[in-house]
Scaffold this motif. Structure first.
Motif, PDB file in Angstrom:
ATOM      1  N   ASP A 167      27.619  51.226  14.695  1.00  0.00           N
ATOM      2  CA  ASP A 167      27.804  50.902  16.189  1.00  0.00           C
ATOM      3  C   ASP A 167      28.894  50.030  16.551  1.00  0.00           C
ATOM      4  N   ALA A 168      28.723  48.609  15.859  1.00  0.00           N
ATOM      5  CA  ALA A 168      29.657  47.724  16.274  1.00  0.00           C
ATOM      6  C   ALA A 168      31.283  47.976  16.033  1.00  0.00           C
ATOM      7  N   ALA A 169      31.243  48.589  14.992  1.00  0.00           N
ATOM      8  CA  ALA A 169      32.787  49.063  14.506  1.00  0.00           C
ATOM      9  C   ALA A 169      33.246  50.273  15.463  1.00  0.00           C
ATOM     10  N   VAL A 170      32.429  51.058  15.933  1.00  0.00           N
ATOM     11  CA  VAL A 170      32.753  52.144  16.658  1.00  0.00           C
ATOM     12  C   VAL A 170      33.068  51.551  18.198  1.00  0.00           C
ATOM     13  N   SER A 171      32.325  50.613  18.544  1.00  0.00           N
ATOM     14  CA  SER A 171      32.635  50.166  19.810  1.00  0.00           C
ATOM     15  C   SER A 171      33.839  49.297  19.919  1.00  0.00           C
ATOM     16  N   TRP A 172      33.948  48.517  18.738  1.00  0.00           N
ATOM     17  CA  TRP A 172      35.261  47.795  18.761  1.00  0.00           C
ATOM     18  C   TRP A 172      36.583  48.657  18.886  1.00  0.00           C
ATOM     19  N   ILE A 173      36.548  49.648  18.170  1.00  0.00           N
ATOM     20  CA  ILE A 173      37.641  50.532  17.997  1.00  0.00           C
ATOM     21  C   ILE A 173      37.777  51.182  19.356  1.00  0.00           C
TER      22      ILE A 173
END
Length: 211
Positions: A167-173
């Protein structure tokens, strides 16, 4: 959203309450307003006002919704008579009645310092309508974001399934793509975003070693 009239002391407004909505607050798609039928049927205005005064009173309420700021009227009897399409002198005579066309309308100062008229009932219906609009907008934006993130997850899964579940990676991207002003998220744009994510994680790792 709660609209509150505040007392102001600027320019020619004196100590008039400040109207909470400005010219930027519009209800262009607001084609109807809720009406408390029983309250109106039992109101002093309906029970004690003449048929003519009641008709003009209601006309002014509906007119106010198309004014600027929304829900206000000009503090000018000549202008009001023109809006109502009635004789000015006759209108001035009617507003002297206890239950005349301007019953419960009061003077207020707008955010621009103009003196206008407002009605507490109209202000309340507007406050509720604008609150509903903001609530609908917030829900729509949240739903759009969820759909956007879901589409991004599907694209990321083609490169790295584990990353697509982060989730953190998807939000950052997602945020990175928005900052870049990417309108259409093509494979090329997503690959650039993945590169930016890798650099971001590398920089975090480097900072961790030196801390």
């Amino acid at each position: 959203m709660t609209a509150v009239l505040q007392v102001v002391s600027e320019g020619g407004a004196g100590d008039l309450p400040e109207y909470p909505f400005g010219v930027e607050d519009r209800l262009d798609s607001h084609f109807f307003v809720p009406w408390e039928r029983r309250r109106w049927l039992n109101s002093g205005m309906r029970l004690r006002g003449t048929a003519e005064c009641r008709a003009l009173y209601l006309d002014l309420i509906w007119i106010s919704y198309d004014q600027s700021p929304v829900g206000t009227l000009p503090d000018d009897t000549a202008m009001l008579a023109k809006l109502l399409m009635v004789d000015h002198e006759h209108f001035c005579g009617l507003i002297r009645h206890d239950f005349g066309p301007l019953h419960n309308w009061s003077r207020c100062a707008t955010k621009d310092g103009e003196v206008r008229l407002y009605h507490p009932m109209v202000l309340r219906t507007l406050t509720e309508a604008l609150a509903r609009r903001e609530d609908h907008r917030a829900k729509s934006e949240a739903a759009s974001m969820q759909k956007r993130l879901q589409r991004l997850r599907i694209m990321l899964a083609n490169y790295n399934k584990e990353l697509a579940e982060n989730d953190a990676a998807v939000s950052w991207i997602d945020e990175w793509l928005q900052r870049q002003g990417v309108a259409k998220r093509t494979a090329t744009q997503v690959e650039r975003a993945l590169g930016a994510w890798s650099n971001h994680m590398f920089d975090l790792g480097q900072k961790g070693r030196h801390s």
